[in-house]
Design a protein around this motif. Structure first.
Motif, mmCIF file in Angstrom:
data_model
loop_
_atom_site.group_PDB
_atom_site.id
_atom_site.type_symbol
_atom_site.label_atom_id
_atom_site.label_comp_id
_atom_site.label_asym_id
_atom_site.label_seq_id
_atom_site.Cartn_x
_atom_site.Cartn_y
_atom_site.Cartn_z
ATOM 1 N N LEU A 114 23.546 19.741 67.045
ATOM 2 C CA LEU A 114 22.556 20.645 66.456
ATOM 3 C C LEU A 114 22.317 20.340 64.981
ATOM 4 N N ASN A 115 22.820 19.194 64.511
ATOM 5 C CA ASN A 115 22.550 18.796 63.131
ATOM 6 C C ASN A 115 21.073 18.436 62.992
ATOM 7 N N GLY A 116 20.441 18.926 61.922
ATOM 8 C CA GLY A 116 19.022 18.737 61.712
ATOM 9 C C GLY A 116 18.175 19.813 62.346
ATOM 10 N N ILE A 117 18.781 20.664 63.161
ATOM 11 C CA ILE A 117 18.054 21.783 63.782
ATOM 12 C C ILE A 117 18.464 23.095 63.139
ATOM 13 N N HIS A 118 19.769 23.383 63.180
ATOM 14 C CA HIS A 118 20.276 24.623 62.585
ATOM 15 C C HIS A 118 20.861 24.396 61.191
ATOM 16 N N TYR A 119 21.266 23.195 60.884
ATOM 17 C CA TYR A 119 21.852 22.860 59.580
ATOM 18 C C TYR A 119 21.624 21.376 59.352
ATOM 19 N N GLU A 120 21.887 20.934 58.159
ATOM 20 C CA GLU A 120 21.610 19.529 57.842
ATOM 21 C C GLU A 120 22.760 18.954 57.027
ATOM 22 N N LEU A 121 23.475 18.011 57.648
ATOM 23 C CA LEU A 121 24.522 17.255 56.984
ATOM 24 C C LEU A 121 24.212 15.773 57.157
ATOM 25 N N GLY A 122 24.771 14.953 56.309
ATOM 26 C CA GLY A 122 24.569 13.515 56.467
ATOM 27 C C GLY A 122 25.067 13.037 57.812
ATOM 28 N N ASN A 123 24.360 12.076 58.437
ATOM 29 C CA ASN A 123 24.720 11.618 59.777
ATOM 30 C C ASN A 123 26.123 11.035 59.851
ATOM 31 N N ARG A 124 26.660 10.576 58.725
ATOM 32 C CA ARG A 124 27.992 9.973 58.722
ATOM 33 C C ARG A 124 29.064 10.962 58.236
ATOM 34 N N SER A 125 28.669 12.220 58.129
ATOM 35 C CA SER A 125 29.600 13.239 57.633
ATOM 36 C C SER A 125 30.784 13.419 58.595
ATOM 37 N N HIS A 126 31.992 13.524 58.058
ATOM 38 C CA HIS A 126 33.194 13.759 58.864
ATOM 39 C C HIS A 126 33.221 15.171 59.434
ATOM 40 N N SER A 127 32.329 16.032 58.958
ATOM 41 C CA SER A 127 32.308 17.410 59.452
ATOM 42 C C SER A 127 31.591 17.541 60.780
ATOM 43 N N LEU A 128 30.842 16.487 61.203
ATOM 44 C CA LEU A 128 30.096 16.518 62.459
ATOM 45 C C LEU A 128 30.974 16.000 63.591
ATOM 46 N N LEU A 129 31.042 16.775 64.681
ATOM 47 C CA LEU A 129 31.888 16.407 65.808
ATOM 48 C C LEU A 129 31.115 16.542 67.117
ATOM 49 N N ASP A 130 31.462 15.674 68.047
ATOM 50 C CA ASP A 130 30.924 15.827 69.392
ATOM 51 C C ASP A 130 31.509 17.084 70.029
ATOM 52 N N GLU A 131 30.892 17.534 71.101
ATOM 53 C CA GLU A 131 31.317 18.777 71.754
ATOM 54 C C GLU A 131 32.800 18.733 72.137
ATOM 55 N N ASP A 132 33.229 17.619 72.751
ATOM 56 C CA ASP A 132 34.630 17.509 73.177
ATOM 57 C C ASP A 132 35.566 17.467 71.970
ATOM 58 N N GLN A 133 35.154 16.741 70.936
ATOM 59 C CA GLN A 133 35.977 16.667 69.723
ATOM 60 C C GLN A 133 36.108 18.045 69.077
ATOM 61 N N TRP A 134 34.991 18.751 69.070
ATOM 62 C CA TRP A 134 34.976 20.075 68.444
ATOM 63 C C TRP A 134 35.942 21.019 69.173
ATOM 64 N N GLU A 135 35.882 21.045 70.510
ATOM 65 C CA GLU A 135 36.753 21.920 71.287
ATOM 66 C C GLU A 135 38.216 21.519 71.118
ATOM 67 N N GLU A 136 38.469 20.209 71.121
ATOM 68 C CA GLU A 136 39.836 19.729 70.962
ATOM 69 C C GLU A 136 40.408 20.120 69.600
ATOM 70 N N LEU A 137 39.589 19.967 68.553
ATOM 71 C CA LEU A 137 40.056 20.319 67.216
ATOM 72 C C LEU A 137 40.296 21.821 67.101
ATOM 73 N N SER A 138 39.443 22.614 67.728
ATOM 74 C CA SER A 138 39.613 24.072 67.707
ATOM 75 C C SER A 138 40.915 24.469 68.404
ATOM 76 N N GLN A 139 41.178 23.877 69.563
ATOM 77 C CA GLN A 139 42.407 24.182 70.280
ATOM 78 C C GLN A 139 43.634 23.708 69.506
ATOM 79 N N THR A 140 43.529 22.544 68.854
ATOM 80 C CA THR A 140 44.632 22.046 68.024
ATOM 81 C C THR A 140 44.970 23.028 66.911
ATOM 82 N N SER A 141 43.919 23.560 66.278
ATOM 83 C CA SER A 141 44.140 24.528 65.197
ATOM 84 C C SER A 141 44.830 25.781 65.702
ATOM 85 N N MET A 142 44.393 26.296 66.880
ATOM 86 C CA MET A 142 45.025 27.488 67.456
ATOM 87 C C MET A 142 46.498 27.213 67.769
#
Length: 889
Positions: free
Chosen positions: A826-854
């Protein structure tokens, strides 16, 4: 009839001479030694036994008595006696019923009623009746004195009608008992330390010499510069009955070393004196005396420091009992009804029975001893209040009953338990010290604080009688010059008792940060020595060899990774302590910042969150960073919440940007007024610059948001601000903990942005720091939990049907948001970060990182509950406030 006056300057040996004669009098039969206070009686009894027991002098019964105990010896009254706080309850009701000329009834608190009761009882103890007070005030009374006389008359009329007794009645009965010759007083009575001499003591002595001419009376009386007039008044009063007067010579010139210490705050002052006590050898500390004002809590603070116990907790059992049972009381009831219900709750309370089990444990000390003492005292207070309905009145409020109990507990003599952890003696300056001490520690040497004449004037401390007051009233309630002379004598009397050293100290600021003036008694004693921040440690007593051997062993354990002495590695091993930590962190709520604090440094978490040691704020003339962040948060919240329509209009019409700036300017002004208390300690000259800086910061944020909204296809809309969760158990986010009960998470989300259709949301967290690090690796390594936990909390508690997009940190100083963890799709639609930003994650990466944090958050909570606070490897951080106590060094 025999009265001997023994006079002499401070330190001339008056008490020594009286003790010698007292020992001789005991050989001839019964004798009494009367002193002003109970602490004086205990001290002199100890000194007498040490010096004269080997000479054959024996004490039959209670030979050393305080004056109050002497009166009760003369009047063995079996009828119930109303204490001062009970009289205060009666005065509170009478004050509400009277026509007062000076005081407004809305301002008559229990404290005023208690002071009024103290005044009435002082008058009665000195044989002043309403009629005699009326004659005294005919030419000098004012509005306040009229109120006092009116109240005194009503109180005494009711007292006579109902037939109850108060403390003042005992003294009249004591005189009657002496005149009736019913009480065997022995062959000799010694009165020592009475100065200034109250009319009560004067009349009792006169009555004894008149009614019992076979008793030898000896009275010690100080003389010297500044108190000549006070001494002359006493000698004139006893001129007709004095048979002998002895004048002692001034003592040989010898004075102890005097040091004046200046510290930053009252807490630092307490730490300094604790350090002084801890550094003394055992034989010297027993001869050290801590001298405080009579109403001071300084010794209690030292007792807490000695125990390593939180300063604000007088008694854990008592505090918990009050918090649990006060709310169940009715709003209005009689004193017996309140007392009965609370006593029933107390006797059914588990804590009370727990402490009662240790009643015969002579080694019980610290919080347990204090809790036992105060719970027992509370039980006694409630018992004595059950039969006072006809004296106190039909109904009192719950608030008044609570005030009554607090005052009763404060007046109770539980000092032996309260100061059990202090290795030195504790005495008040006003009561004096009858025996010598090697070293004196005298804190709180601030103007109008130490020393302080303990007798208060009518109603308030600043009241004064009119011109030409009656001599009796001038004695009971001295005018300023007379009170100053008394204070000066009390000061000289205490300091003269030191043989080697006197340490005087004062704090530059009080507990609220207000500047304090040093006492005028410090003038001429040299320039104060400023002492910086103190740290209290209580190491085990070891000799040098044992200490070095222990340190070497600990360092070897650290090198080899073994844990033979877990307590030196940040690991709690004591089963009782482990259970306490587990209980605390199983019931309480966690915030993401606390978990991050543990991840950064478990030892710092232990110091701050387990021990409760707070980092001291630095004094600065600028606005503190946290306070600056609070103001910026307020302005941004008000702007996006109340003026978002204007914001959207500016998005469509860039020419109306000045309208947005005007709104921001008005919000800045409102925020500065709302948070005016944050500027109390800041420089007035800097506020204009701070206002401009904050306004420019907010404008940059708003302009950056405008630019982003214009670029994006479907920008998110700010919908929620400062959203709180976890204030109660039901509103908390439950985080799974491995092999344990879930943890309750609480927090406050700065901003929640939602898509226009409400299908997704994004967390925004404002940061006012200058630099913000990338979060992806910090989340992965278990060093950042705020964004992931906030996201899960919103998903499970607030927006249950919306899809989480993640969260971003908003650096308001540079007006950008590029660090966080968000979904790349959803980058460029709801928010805008550089395409090479480390803050952008694929869906699976995002869920994995969230579970790791929990998972890592749960693991940290498990470690906390198991008492694991081992510090990270490496040296102590140089910037840390607690580096001096960190186990890294």
């Amino acid at each position: 009839m025999s009265l001997t006056l023994v006079t002499g300057p401070i330190g001339s040996g008056k008490t020594t001479k009286l003790l010698e004669r007292f020992a001789a009098a005991l050989q001839r039969g019964k004798a009494l030694y009367i002193v002003p206070h109970e602490s004086n009686a205990r001290d002199l009894r100890r000194v007498f036994l040490e010096k004269y027991a080997s000479q054959g002098a024996a004490l039959a019964g209670e030979a050393f008595l305080s004056f109050a105990s002497f009166i009760r010896l003369l009047v063995p009254e079996s009828l119930p006696l109303l204490r001062k706080s009970q009289v205060a309850l009666r005065c509170h009701e009478l004050l509400q019923q009277q026509e007062l000329r000076h005081f407004e009834k809305t301002s008559l608190s229990f404290a005023v009623a208690h002071e009024t009761a103290s005044t009435l009882l002082t008058l009665k103890r000195n044989f002043v009746s309403p009629a005699s007070l009326h004659r005294m005030l005919e030419t000098c009374g004012g509005l306040k004195e009229f109120d006092l006389l009116n109240l005194f008359t009503c109180y005494q009329e009711e007292h006579d009608r109902r037939g109850f007794l108060d403390e003042g009645d005992l003294y009249e009965k004591a005189v009657q008992a002496i005149k009736g010759k019913k009480i065997p007083l022995g062959k000799a009575i010694f009165f020592d330390g009475f100065f200034p001499l109250s009319p009560t003591v004067e009349q009792i002595i006169t009555c004894i010499t008149t009614s019992h001419p076979d008793i030898d009376i000896t009275l010690s009386l100080p003389s010297g510069k500044g108190i000549e007039k006070l001494t002359e008044e006493v000698t004139e009063a006893f001129a007709e009955i004095t048979t002998r007067r002895e004048q002692l010579s001034p003592p040989p010139f010898s004075s102890a070393l005097i040091h004046v210490i200046k510290l930053r705050s009252p807490l630092e002052e307490a730490k300094f004196h604790m350090q002084e006590l801890m550094g003394l050898p055992g034989d010297e500390i027993r001869d050290t005396v801590l001298c405080t004002a009579v109403h001071s809590d300084f010794a209690l603070t030292l007792s807490f420091l000695a125990e390593g116990y939180p300063l604000q907790r007088l008694s854990p059992a008592l505090a918990r009992f009050f918090a649990t049972h006060f709310r169940s009381l009715p709003y209005h009831a009689s004193l017996p009804a309140f007392s009965h219900e609370l006593q029933q709750n107390l006797r059914q309370d588990a804590a009370f029975h727990h402490w009662r089990k240790h009643l015969k444990d002579e080694g019980l000390r610290g919080p347990a001893a204090r809790s036992l003492a105060l719970l027992s005292i509370l039980d006694d207070i409630l018992t004595s209040s059950l039969n006072t309905n006809e004296h106190i009145g039909p109904l009192i409020s719950r608030r008044l009953f609570i005030d009554f109990l607090h005052q009763e507990l404060r007046d109770a003599t539980a000092s032996d338990h309260l100061f059990a952890e202090l290795p030195c003696r504790v005495r008040s300056l006003e009561h004096g010290l009858p025996s010598w001490a090697t070293r004196l520690l005298i804190p709180e040497m601030c103007e109008n604080k130490t020393p302080q004449y303990s007798t208060r004037l009518f109603f308030t401390e600043q009241d004064e009688l009119g011109p030409a007051p009656n001599r009796l009233l001038a004695t009971l309630f001295p005018e300023p010059s007379r009170a100053l002379a008394i204070q000066h004598y009390q000061w000289q009397r205490m300091v003269a008792k030191a043989e080697q050293e006197v340490i005087l100290s004062f704090a530059a600021c009080d507990a609220k940060g207000k500047e304090q003036m040093p006492s005028s008694f410090l003038e001429g004693l040299g320039v104060p020595i400023f002492v910086g921040p103190q740290f209290i440690s209580t190491p085990k007593k070891q000799n040098v060899v044992e200490s070095l051997a222990t340190r070497i062993a600990i360092e070897q354990e650290r090198i080899h990774g073994s844990v033979v002495h877990p307590e030196f590695h940040g690991i709690i091993s004591n089963p009782h302590a482990k259970q306490l930590v587990r209980d605390r962190f199983s019931r309480g709520h966690f915030s993401p910042s606390r978990l991050e604090s543990y991840a950064e440094c478990p030892m710092r978490f232990f110091i701050e969150r387990v021990l409760g040691i707070e980092e001291e704020d630095e004094l600065t003339h600028e606005l503190k960073p946290n306070d600056r962040g609070t103001i910026i948060h307020t302005i941004l919240e008000d702007f996006f919440q109340k003026h978002f329509t204007r914001f959207e209009n500016v998005c469509l019409d860039p020419t109306s940007v000045s309208e947005a700036r005007n709104i921001i300017a008005s919000l800045v002004e409102a925020a500065f007024q709302k948070h005016s208390d944050l500027f109390n300690n800041t420089s007035l000259a800097l506020r204009t610059f701070q206002r401009k800086d904050i306004q420019a910061t907010v404008e940059n944020v708003v302009m950056a948001e405008l630019e982003m909204h214009r670029k994006l296809e479907n920008p998110l809309i700010p919908k929620a601000f400062e959203w709180n969760f976890g204030s109660s158990e039901d509103s908390a986010f439950r985080l799974p903990v491995p092999d344990d009960v879930p943890a309750l998470i609480q927090g406050r989300v700065d901003r929640i942005d939602v898509s226009k259709d409400g299908s997704s949301f994004l967390i925004i967290d404002y940061k006012t720091g200058r630099t913000i690090e990338s979060l992806r690796n910090k989340i992965k390594n278990g060093e950042h939990f705020q964004i992931p936990l906030y996201t899960e909390a919103v998903r499970s508690l607030l927006l249950k049907n919306a899809t989480p997009l993640g969260g971003l940190l908003y650096s308001v100083m540079v007006a950008e948001k590029k660090h966080g963890f968000v979904k790349k799709s959803l980058n460029g639609i709801h928010y805008e970060l550089g395409n090479r930003s480390h803050s952008l994650l694929d869906e699976d990466q995002w869920e994995e990182l969230s579970q790791t944090s929990m998972q890592k958050a749960g693991e940290i909570i498990a470690l906390i509950r198991h008492g694991q606070f081992a510090p990270k490897e490496g040296k102590a951080c140089q910037h840390c406030h607690f580096k001096n106590i960190c186990r890294k060094e």
